[in-house]
Design an enzyme around this catalytic site. Structure first.
Site, PDB file in Angstrom:
ATOM      1  N   HIS A  29      18.494   8.572  50.161  1.00 56.25           N
ATOM      2  CA  HIS A  29      18.812   9.978  50.620  1.00 56.25           C
ATOM      3  C   HIS A  29      20.267  10.153  51.162  1.00 56.25           C
ATOM      4  O   HIS A  29      20.832   9.373  51.966  1.00 56.25           O
ATOM      5  CB  HIS A  29      17.637  10.591  51.566  1.00 56.25           C
ATOM      6  CG  HIS A  29      17.778  11.842  52.050  1.00 56.25           C
ATOM      7  ND1 HIS A  29      17.322  12.886  51.226  1.00 56.25           N
ATOM      8  CD2 HIS A  29      18.594  12.505  53.157  1.00 56.25           C
ATOM      9  CE1 HIS A  29      17.717  14.090  51.941  1.00 56.25           C
ATOM     10  NE2 HIS A  29      18.364  13.991  52.806  1.00 56.25           N
TER      11      HIS A  29
ATOM     12  N   ASN B 179      13.323   5.232  48.480  1.00 56.21           N
ATOM     13  CA  ASN B 179      13.972   6.540  48.093  1.00 56.21           C
ATOM     14  C   ASN B 179      15.391   6.282  48.587  1.00 56.21           C
ATOM     15  O   ASN B 179      15.545   5.582  49.575  1.00 56.21           O
ATOM     16  CB  ASN B 179      13.550   7.842  48.520  1.00 56.21           C
ATOM     17  CG  ASN B 179      14.247   9.056  47.970  1.00 56.21           C
ATOM     18  OD1 ASN B 179      14.692   9.217  46.831  1.00 56.21           O
ATOM     19  ND2 ASN B 179      14.304   9.872  49.142  1.00 56.21           N
TER      20      ASN B 179
ATOM     21  N   SER C 104      23.910   8.003  38.656  1.00 58.66           N
ATOM     22  CA  SER C 104      24.696   6.875  39.166  1.00 58.66           C
ATOM     23  C   SER C 104      24.024   5.787  40.055  1.00 58.66           C
ATOM     24  O   SER C 104      24.268   4.602  40.008  1.00 58.66           O
ATOM     25  CB  SER C 104      25.751   7.448  39.906  1.00 58.66           C
ATOM     26  OG  SER C 104      25.444   7.858  40.992  1.00 58.66           O
TER      27      SER C 104
ATOM     28  N   MET D 247      14.094  14.798  41.718  1.00 59.65           N
ATOM     29  CA  MET D 247      13.921  15.987  42.398  1.00 59.65           C
ATOM     30  C   MET D 247      12.566  16.558  42.377  1.00 59.65           C
ATOM     31  O   MET D 247      12.293  17.718  42.026  1.00 59.65           O
ATOM     32  CB  MET D 247      14.911  17.036  41.844  1.00 59.65           C
ATOM     33  CG  MET D 247      15.996  16.521  42.156  1.00 59.65           C
ATOM     34  SD  MET D 247      16.439  16.033  44.018  1.00 59.65           S
ATOM     35  CE  MET D 247      18.155  16.234  44.156  1.00 59.65           C
TER      36      MET D 247
ATOM     37  N   GLU E 296      25.895   5.056  49.228  1.00 55.18           N
ATOM     38  CA  GLU E 296      24.713   4.614  48.432  1.00 55.18           C
ATOM     39  C   GLU E 296      24.726   3.708  47.464  1.00 55.18           C
ATOM     40  O   GLU E 296      23.688   2.822  47.359  1.00 55.18           O
ATOM     41  CB  GLU E 296      24.245   6.262  47.567  1.00 55.18           C
ATOM     42  CG  GLU E 296      24.189   7.301  48.580  1.00 55.18           C
ATOM     43  CD  GLU E 296      23.549   8.620  47.866  1.00 55.18           C
ATOM     44  OE1 GLU E 296      22.865   8.480  46.873  1.00 55.18           O
ATOM     45  OE2 GLU E 296      24.314   9.665  48.302  1.00 55.18           O
TER      46      GLU E 296
ATOM     47  N   LYS F 185      29.444   6.652  47.375  1.00 55.68           N
ATOM     48  CA  LYS F 185      29.981   5.189  47.228  1.00 55.68           C
ATOM     49  C   LYS F 185      29.023   4.474  47.929  1.00 55.68           C
ATOM     50  O   LYS F 185      28.984   3.116  47.590  1.00 55.68           O
ATOM     51  CB  LYS F 185      31.460   5.147  47.586  1.00 55.68           C
ATOM     52  CG  LYS F 185      32.417   5.560  46.808  1.00 55.68           C
ATOM     53  CD  LYS F 185      33.989   5.112  47.253  1.00 55.68           C
ATOM     54  CE  LYS F 185      34.723   5.601  46.282  1.00 55.68           C
ATOM     55  NZ  LYS F 185      36.342   5.680  46.785  1.00 55.68           N
TER      56      LYS F 185
HETATM   57  C1  GAR Z   1      22.133  11.217  45.397  1.00 50.01           C
HETATM   58  O1  GAR Z   1      23.225  11.669  46.028  1.00 50.01           O
HETATM   59  C2  GAR Z   1      20.861  10.967  46.065  1.00 50.01           C
HETATM   60  O2  GAR Z   1      21.041  10.523  47.443  1.00 50.01           O
HETATM   61  C3  GAR Z   1      20.279  12.351  46.130  1.00 50.01           C
HETATM   62  O3  GAR Z   1      20.760  12.626  44.686  1.00 50.01           O
HETATM   63  C4  GAR Z   1      21.821  12.213  44.405  1.00 50.01           C
HETATM   64  C5  GAR Z   1      21.637  11.429  42.895  1.00 50.01           C
HETATM   65  O4  GAR Z   1      22.532  11.086  42.281  1.00 50.01           O
HETATM   66  N1  GAR Z   1      18.907  12.294  46.435  1.00 50.01           N
HETATM   67  C6  GAR Z   1      18.489  13.382  47.177  1.00 50.01           C
HETATM   68  O5  GAR Z   1      18.998  14.096  47.392  1.00 50.01           O
HETATM   69  C7  GAR Z   1      16.751  13.293  47.383  1.00 50.01           C
HETATM   70  N2  GAR Z   1      16.619  13.928  48.332  1.00 50.01           N
HETATM   71  P1  GAR Z   1      22.662  10.074  41.160  1.00 50.01           P
HETATM   72  O6  GAR Z   1      21.599  10.775  40.107  1.00 50.01           O
HETATM   73  O7  GAR Z   1      23.926   9.791  40.592  1.00 50.01           O
HETATM   74  O8  GAR Z   1      22.016   8.794  41.580  1.00 50.01           O
END
Ligand code: GAR
Length: 212
Positions: free
Chosen positions: A119, A117, A24, A100, A184, A182
């Site tokens: 987070h 990145n 997303s 990841m 992010e 949202k």
């Molecule tokens: C997001 O919440 C991002 O902040 C988190 O993984 C999710 C990915 O969502 N990242 C971490 O936790 C990194 N340490 P998405 O695939 O829908 O973008």
């Protein structure tokens, strides 16, 4: 701007997004205002990642690449292959969006100061995995998200920007994660646009804006 329109232009800055799952944030970066940056490549370490399908639907080049035989990091040879491919494609900024895996060497060397990145917490609180659960368990009243440059440790790089959200008494891990997500989607495009516009400068750990 469509990716096809940008292919032969020199005034755009090509962005690669690396994602392991849903994608997303990748989609938000494609749809958001990141000019003069434009997302031209999505690479995933998981062939089944929804991010790959989103990229195809959006007309962005989508690649699965083997990350090596480890669970949470790259093999050294494979990390170099990812870096080499992005250099060949003229990538100038790498955005991790739910990747990841920890970067250890070749990617950090090839794109020093050019990897970001996102987070889902207000760093330095709650780094690593399950940040939303960590925030609930700790009992904080505010959480949020952080966009930061990536260094050789986990979630420790210089902060570019943060957005806060309230933690409500009846929050679950899922409801808090959705509220943070949202923010992010807004924060990531904003940070990428600032980087691509060349208005950010480092003063030690602090990332300052030259245009303010
Ligand atoms: C997001 O919440 C991002 O902040 C988190 O993984 C999710 C990915 O969502 N990242 C971490 O936790 C990194 N340490 P998405 O695939 O829908 O973008």
């Amino acid at each position: 701007m469509l990716q096809s329109e940008s292919d032969n232009r020199n005034d755009v800055l090509r962005i690669a997004v690396l994602a392991s799952g849903r994608g997303s944030n990748f989609e938000a970066l494609c749809r958001g205002d990141t000019a003069p940056g434009i997302v031209t490549l999505l690479i995933s370490d998981r062939p089944e990642a929804t991010a790959l399908k989103r990229a195809s639907d959006l007309g962005v080049e989508a690649l699965y690449m083997y990350p090596g035989n480890y669970r949470t990091r790259f093999g050294l040879d494979e990390e170099k292959q990812w870096a080499d491919l992005m250099l060949e494609r003229g990538i100038e900024l790498v955005c991790l969006a739910g990747l990841m895996r920890i970067l250890k060497g070749p990617l950090l060397e090839a794109f020093a100061g050019r990897i970001m990145n996102i987070h889902p917490s207000l760093l330095p609180s709650f780094p690593g995995l399950h940040s939303q659960r960590q925030a609930l368990d700790y009992g904080v009243k505010l959480s949020g998200c952080t966009v930061h440059y990536v260094d050789f440790r986990t979630d420790t790089g210089s902060v570019i920007l943060q957005r806060a959200v309230p933690v409500k008494d009846d929050d679950t891990e899922d409801s808090l994660a959705a509220r943070i997500l949202k923010q992010e989607h807004i924060a990531y495009s904003e940070a990428v646009k600032l980087h691509c516009s060349g208005v950010l400068e480092a003063d030690g750990r602090r990332i300052l804006r030259k245009d303010k």
